[in-house]
Design a protein around this motif. Structure first.
Motif, mmCIF file in Angstrom:
data_model
loop_
_atom_site.group_PDB
_atom_site.id
_atom_site.type_symbol
_atom_site.label_atom_id
_atom_site.label_comp_id
_atom_site.label_asym_id
_atom_site.label_seq_id
_atom_site.Cartn_x
_atom_site.Cartn_y
_atom_site.Cartn_z
ATOM 1 N N THR A 10 24.068 5.749 -10.713
ATOM 2 C CA THR A 10 23.112 5.750 -9.652
ATOM 3 C C THR A 10 22.025 6.900 -9.773
ATOM 4 O O THR A 10 20.928 6.482 -9.611
ATOM 5 C CB THR A 10 23.779 6.057 -8.220
ATOM 6 N N THR A 20 17.466 6.455 -10.486
ATOM 7 C CA THR A 20 16.332 7.153 -9.761
ATOM 8 C C THR A 20 15.352 7.250 -10.621
ATOM 9 O O THR A 20 14.113 7.398 -10.491
ATOM 10 C CB THR A 20 16.768 8.426 -8.969
ATOM 11 N N HIS A 21 15.600 7.646 -12.121
ATOM 12 C CA HIS A 21 14.592 7.997 -12.995
ATOM 13 C C HIS A 21 13.926 6.475 -13.320
ATOM 14 O O HIS A 21 12.745 6.603 -13.605
ATOM 15 C CB HIS A 21 15.380 8.432 -14.230
ATOM 16 N N ARG A 63 13.390 4.189 -11.525
ATOM 17 C CA ARG A 63 12.374 3.770 -10.314
ATOM 18 C C ARG A 63 11.114 4.838 -10.369
ATOM 19 O O ARG A 63 10.140 4.306 -10.040
ATOM 20 C CB ARG A 63 13.137 4.089 -8.844
ATOM 21 N N ARG A 64 11.190 5.846 -10.567
ATOM 22 C CA ARG A 64 10.112 6.885 -10.815
ATOM 23 C C ARG A 64 9.214 6.374 -11.865
ATOM 24 O O ARG A 64 7.908 6.251 -11.618
ATOM 25 C CB ARG A 64 10.593 8.340 -11.246
ATOM 26 N N ASN A 83 20.148 11.157 -1.258
ATOM 27 C CA ASN A 83 19.066 10.077 -2.060
ATOM 28 C C ASN A 83 19.615 8.531 -1.242
ATOM 29 O O ASN A 83 20.706 8.109 -1.940
ATOM 30 C CB ASN A 83 19.164 10.010 -3.487
ATOM 31 N N SER A 123 20.226 4.690 -0.330
ATOM 32 C CA SER A 123 19.956 3.332 -0.614
ATOM 33 C C SER A 123 20.203 2.455 0.467
ATOM 34 O O SER A 123 20.896 2.514 1.281
ATOM 35 C CB SER A 123 21.027 2.838 -1.872
ATOM 36 N N GLY A 168 16.805 1.782 -3.811
ATOM 37 C CA GLY A 168 16.751 3.187 -3.327
ATOM 38 C C GLY A 168 15.370 3.866 -2.613
ATOM 39 O O GLY A 168 14.460 3.116 -2.822
ATOM 40 N N GLU A 184 13.442 7.275 -1.720
ATOM 41 C CA GLU A 184 13.608 8.752 -1.910
ATOM 42 C C GLU A 184 12.662 9.327 -0.864
ATOM 43 O O GLU A 184 11.697 8.793 -0.487
ATOM 44 C CB GLU A 184 13.110 8.899 -3.432
#
Length: 640
Positions: free
Chosen positions: A425, A429-430, A432-433, A628, A630, A638, A640
């Motif tokens: 998970t 997030t990385h 998505r960035r 964070n 979801s 997710g 943020e």
């Protein structure tokens, strides 16, 4: 040799399946809603380039009354329809009529049109036209409805179709004007495509002809008076346009002109431009214009329009001493204050402002960027405003480090190998960035396998992305409390008045009220045996802070438990929180999200991105007071 069985051509849908009900029709409808072509590319492009109304010539005859036309083409796919609804609602706000009442929508047949019903009919349209009509002599009209209806009738003749539209007149600036929303479909249900020249010149020509017919041609005296008024204007003027046309390759222009009146205009305007730092006197009647003269004058004009609009919006507020943070390239100060008003910063609602009475005794007006999810910062809310500083995120350092150890490639497998303590998970997030950076800057490449190519210049690419985001949202707004300041001194929970670090507190305005509240708060804390006295304040220990916070949370939990019929279970550090986001509750230091589960519920810190997801299942891990999130069970996207 290939067999005939290999000669296979897929056929979509049933035989003769046509229209929106077929698979092909559904695909074309989705493409159409997303702004794609409906027919062959070349035919569509030609139609878009030409469009309706191209035969109308935007020539201004001598003596014509001037009308300013501003137009926007708004796509309704995605969040476009919601933004259009919010803008139309804002146009009907209080204080826009001559008598200070709320603006009323009207249409072809009625002085009371239904804006919601109008936008409901546009729900499946590809786009919407938004137009502002501002006659220079609009103050000579008692009512702009008649002019608007005649203009729309003329536009129907020019475009060869009946138009669906609503409009609202505004009298809350120095120049009365009309906002018009036009449906992007013709009377045959097809996309309405207006020619570019018609939008930029044709509509203006039609409006000017109607105003000139109503008021008569401008007299020579009116023309000369109008031009004289432009000499000192902090905006781009007709005199500037002529100077720019006359300048040489070396950016120089002369004062001299064959007409004595025109020469006096040029001389006066060049002196003004010199005072603005946009022109340099070379002597002998020769001036050198700044290369940035035109864009700078446009910005000055926009700033002046904003200040005029704010003056009407913030009636009763003295803006002469206000701090205006409207240049997104400049860094705004960090302030704490009470929200006076939120509103639209431009004519089309593409940027918004926040006006705050701060602890330093001044009113601060911030450009808050594009509209986003509601953060609950209405009038009277206490907020902390901080300028967004573009900088690399911790995730960028991690991405670069993982890619450096994996041949310049970032993927989740490599991330988990480099950092065994990371979870899938967390690694997502990385991803998505990187995807956001790729879509915005194009500086990151994604392979078919889902991995990303990280170049040595990734740091600059990520920083450019942050600069782009800062232009969209130049400030961060932290909601401190919705409780009135006067209720905070004896509040049994933790409040923003208990913070150790507080911006400059003045004795004037909101600062004076805060000073009095802090003295009363210190007395109440002392009576409760809390804190240590320091410079007239009670400084709380971490344990005392947590105790006050827990006291309020438990009081709120008791009320929620009665409503939902379930017990409260506090979320623990590092615990995954998953359940239905049933709503929120306000405290004196922020907002709490209510997460309902099968047998119980919990309270966690609220974040603005949750606003559109009330009633949905959310999940996240509590980490140092933040989550964070979801949306949807573990497979959700997710936020943020």
């Amino acid at each position: 040799m290939a067999s005939k069985d290999d000669e296979f051509k897929p056929r979509l849908g049933k035989m003769r399946a046509k229209g929106k009900g077929s698979f092909r029709g559904q695909v074309l409808h989705a493409v159409h809603r997303a702004g794609g072509t409906r027919k062959g590319g070349a035919r569509f492009v030609a139609k878009a380039r030409l469009g309706r109304g191209r035969a109308v010539v935007g020539i201004r005859p001598k003596g014509s009354r001037r009308v300013v036309i501003k137009a926007r083409f708004t796509r309704l796919a995605g969040k476009g329809l919601g933004a259009a609804r919010a803008h139309l609602k804002y146009l009907q706000r209080d204080g826009t009529t001559r008598d200070g009442q709320a603006g009323a929508l009207y249409d072809r047949d009625s002085d009371r049109a239904d804006g919601k019903a109008f936008l409901d009919t546009c729900a499946d349209d590809r786009h919407l036209f938004r137009i502002i009509v501002a006659p220079e002599d609009s103050d000579q009209y008692d009512d702009l409805k008649g002019l608007t209806r005649r203009l729309m009738t003329q536009m129907e003749k020019d475009l060869g179709t009946r138009l669906e539209w609503v409009a609202v007149d505004h009298f809350n600036t120095g120049h009365p004007h009309t906002h018009i929303a036009i449906r992007g479909r013709d009377d045959q249900g097809q996309d309405l495509i207006m020619a570019r020249d018609y939008i930029s010149n044709g509509i203006r020509a039609r409006a000017e002809a109607l105003v000139t017919l109503d008021l008569g041609p401008q007299t020579e005296h009116e023309v000369t008076d109008s031009l004289r008024r432009e000499i000192d204007q902090p905006r781009r003027t007709r005199i500037d346009r002529q100077l720019l046309r006359d300048r040489g390759a070396d950016q120089t222009v002369t004062v001299r002109h064959g007409d004595a009146f025109q020469q006096s205009l040029r001389a006066g305007r060049l002196q003004t431009l010199g005072a603005f730092g946009l022109a340099e006197d070379m002597g002998g009647g020769l001036w050198r214009l700044s290369p940035d003269m035109e864009p700078t004058l446009r910005q000055m004009g926009a700033r002046g329009d904003i200040i005029k609009s704010l003056t009407y919006d913030l009636s009763g507020t003295d803006l002469r001493h206000a701090a205006l943070h409207l240049d997104i390239r400049g860094e705004a100060p960090t302030i704490i204050g009470e929200v006076l008003r939120r509103g639209e910063l431009d004519d089309f609602g593409e940027r918004q402002y926040l006006a705050v009475a701060a602890t330093d005794g001044r009113v601060h007006v911030f450009d808050t960027g594009r509209p986003g999810p509601s953060d609950g910062t209405g009038t009277g809310t206490v907020v902390r405003v901080v300028a967004v500083t573009p900088e690399l995120k911790p995730a960028d350092h991690t991405i670069f480090r993982v890619a450096a150890s994996n041949g310049g490639i970032y993927d989740i497998e490599a991330h988990l190998r480099v950092d065994p303590s990371a979870t899938d998970t967390f690694a997502q997030t990385h991803v998505r960035r990187l995807e956001a950076i790729r879509r915005t800057t194009g500086g990151v490449q994604r392979s078919e396998t889902g991995s990303f190519v990280i170049s040595p210049s990734y740091g600059e690419t990520a920083l450019n992305y942050e600069r782009h985001q800062a232009r969209l949202k130049p400030v961060q707004i932290e909601r401190l409390s919705s409780l009135p300041l006067e209720r905070l001194p004896q509040h049994p929970g933790l409040t923003w008045l208990d913070r150790d670090q507080m911006p400059n507190v003045s004795d004037a305005g909101f600062g004076g009220r805060v000073g009095q509240a802090r003295v009363a708060r210190a007395a109440w804390l002392a009576s409760e045996g809390l804190g240590v006295p320091v410079d007239g304040r009670q400084v709380l220990s971490p344990t005392e802070r947590e105790g006050l916070r827990r006291r309020e949370w438990e009081a709120i939990a008791g009320g929620v438990a009665t409503e939902v019929g379930k017990p409260y279970v506090a979320a623990r550090q590092g615990e995954r929180v998953e359940g239905n986001l049933s709503g929120y509750r306000d405290t004196a230091e922020g907002r709490l999200a209510v997460i309902e589960r099968a047998r119980d519920f919990t309270l966690v810190p609220w974040r603005p991105v949750l606003e559109p997801h009330v009633g949905k299942v959310v999940s996240g891990v509590l980490d140092r007071g933040a989550i964070n999130w979801s949306i949807g069970r573990s497979r959700g996207r997710g936020v943020e």
